[in-house]
Scaffold this motif. Structure first.
Motif, short mmCIF file in Angstrom:
data_model
loop_
_atom_site.label_atom_id
_atom_site.label_comp_id
_atom_site.label_asym_id
_atom_site.label_seq_id
_atom_site.Cartn_x
_atom_site.Cartn_y
_atom_site.Cartn_z
N HIS A 160 -4.54 1.48 -1.72
CA HIS A 160 -4.29 0.08 -2.06
C HIS A 160 -3.61 -0.03 -3.42
O HIS A 160 -3.66 0.91 -4.22
N MET B 110 0.86 -1.19 0.00
CA MET B 110 0.00 0.00 0.00
C MET B 110 0.89 1.23 0.00
O MET B 110 2.05 1.16 0.43
N ALA C 234 -1.86 -4.32 2.88
CA ALA C 234 -3.27 -4.68 2.97
C ALA C 234 -3.36 -6.20 3.11
O ALA C 234 -2.68 -6.93 2.38
N PHE D 162 -6.76 -3.56 -6.71
CA PHE D 162 -8.00 -3.50 -5.93
C PHE D 162 -9.10 -2.72 -6.67
O PHE D 162 -10.28 -3.00 -6.48
N SER E 131 -9.14 7.25 2.06
CA SER E 131 -9.28 6.00 1.34
C SER E 131 -10.72 5.87 0.85
O SER E 131 -11.65 6.23 1.57
#
Length: 175
Positions: A164, A65, A78, A168, A137
């Motif tokens: 991320h 991350m 993550a 993702f 986020s």
């Protein structure tokens, strides 16, 4: 049942892919793991082997991350996904994989681990939404949790981005 936890190898790829496809209602997690590996964003993949049969009992993955606090980059990962074969569920496989992964990452100097998941489950490992509060986020909310990996020490300062790996963003998209 006894199982051994070890780092995944190239010889485990097909079994990991099959387990992920069998464990989730869609192939998203299998594609996520593939893309994380191809993109070079996979930090750690552990598997649990049934010591009696040699079968794959479970898998856990941790990916890179981009995280900053007070404008400084923080070593963060993550946790996603974790999967256990149906016949091995409710036998402590996922717990053992999570604990082994977190210990390995702490020893490697990682500062934070983030997870997007069920609070009632992940809180038992020390994850909390409060640790993730304030990070920018798209996953922010009660299911977005973090865990400081260095003896509970959280770096001080204004929390910035918690981004991320690009793989993702493709979750849920059609192949």
């Amino acid at each position: 049942m006894t199982f051994a936890i070890r780092s995944a190898t190239g010889g485990d790829v097909a079994a990991i892919d099959a387990l992920l496809r069998a464990s989730f209602p869609a192939p998203d997690e299998a594609r996520l793991v593939q893309r994380l590996c191809v993109d070079g964003d996979m930090v750690l993949t552990l598997i649990a082997d049934d010591e009696d049969t040699g079968q794959l009992a479970g898998v856990i993955a941790f990916s890179r991350m981009t995280v900053d606090i007070a404008g400084r980059p923080i070593a963060a990962v993550a946790l996603a996904p974790v999967a256990v074969a149906e016949r091995y569920r409710r036998q402590g496989v996922a717990e053992a994989l999570i604990q082994a992964g977190l210990a390995h990452l702490a020893d490697a100097g990682m500062i934070l681990c983030f997870v997007l998941g069920e609070p009632a489950y992940y809180q038992r490992f020390g994850f909390a939404a409060d640790w993730a509060l304030g990070f920018d986020s798209p996953y922010a909310g009660e299911y977005f949790m973090a865990l400081p990996l260095q003896q509970g020490a959280m770096p001080c300062g204004v929390r910035g981005a918690a981004v991320h790996a690009p793989a993702f963003a493709a979750l849920g998209e059609a192949a």
